[in-house]
Write an enzyme that holds these catalytic residues in place. Sequence first.
Site, mmCIF file in Angstrom:
data_model
loop_
_atom_site.group_PDB
_atom_site.id
_atom_site.type_symbol
_atom_site.label_atom_id
_atom_site.label_comp_id
_atom_site.label_asym_id
_atom_site.label_seq_id
_atom_site.Cartn_x
_atom_site.Cartn_y
_atom_site.Cartn_z
ATOM 1 N N SER A 82 0.791 -1.734 -0.044
ATOM 2 C CA SER A 82 0.167 0.182 -0.330
ATOM 3 C C SER A 82 0.681 1.460 0.261
ATOM 4 C CB SER A 82 -1.303 0.118 0.871
ATOM 5 O OG SER A 82 -2.248 0.459 1.289
ATOM 6 N N HIS A 106 -7.770 -5.610 -0.970
ATOM 7 C CA HIS A 106 -5.662 -4.735 -0.874
ATOM 8 C C HIS A 106 -5.531 -5.990 0.203
ATOM 9 C CE1 HIS A 106 -4.728 -1.135 -1.064
ATOM 10 N NE2 HIS A 106 -4.126 -0.639 0.710
ATOM 11 N N ASP A 112 -9.340 -4.201 -6.057
ATOM 12 C CA ASP A 112 -9.259 -3.503 -5.020
ATOM 13 C C ASP A 112 -9.662 -1.793 -4.707
ATOM 14 O OD1 ASP A 112 -7.343 -1.944 -2.365
ATOM 15 O OD2 ASP A 112 -5.809 -2.933 -3.824
#
Length: 268
Positions: A96, A247, A219
């Site tokens: 991320s 995610h 996502d």
Amino acid sequence: MTLDVRERNNIKVFGSGSQTIVFAHGFGCDQEMWRLVAPSFEEHYRVVLFDYVGSGKSRLGDYDSDKYNDLQGYAQDVLDVMETLELRNAVFVGHSVSGMIGMLASIREPHYFERLVMLGPSPRYMNDLPDYYGGFDKRDIEELLTMMQMNFVGWASYLAPIVMQNAERKELAEELEQTFCSRDPHIARQFAEVTFMSDSRDSLSQAEVPTLILQCADDSISPAEVGEYLHARLKNSRLEQMTARGHYPQLSHPEETSRLIKAYLTGA
């Protein structure tokens, strides 16, 4: 300084390879997010796990709201870990927002990095239409930050299943919710604001380290358009579409996550 950083960032080192692979967690999480992936690398790599200051079992007393009011503050944590362990030409795997944190660190001190692996990265979460689609309107982010401030536990229970996906495996969202809730609410909110308001697009042209972009299906944090945008602007980048949904593929699909990283590193 060496001992201080090891304790401050809760550094863990294991494995027996000649090359080092560093796993970095994303917002609201800690190094435990890698527990299903990292062990599969220990036979061929020296594996490094750590927590950003303010996360996991890092030393919360070292949190500085001025330093960590920008992604560069977190990039400094990465560089401190690299310097402390005397790393060179390491592989950095960032989930991320850590994808961009690792990239920013590599621009500042490229000798520490041989490859970057970005798992669900985004250089800009907020839409900048008509030229850029990040997935969130400014109002979406403002509402999310307000919810964190007003009802932190409610925010965690609302967000966890949305970002995890995999509705048939409720235990995954429950674990993520518990991880969110274990954070200090004030630190978590600032990290959220820094993450979701960040814009690293102007830095992409400065990045030189070869990069793998792993793009998850469905996502909600980093949609497919973002992966394509990054791939088009990052030199020496490779984009891989994952079958993993959501995610957090390192939790929901650790085998696929490990396999794709290994294939990239071995040139397969």
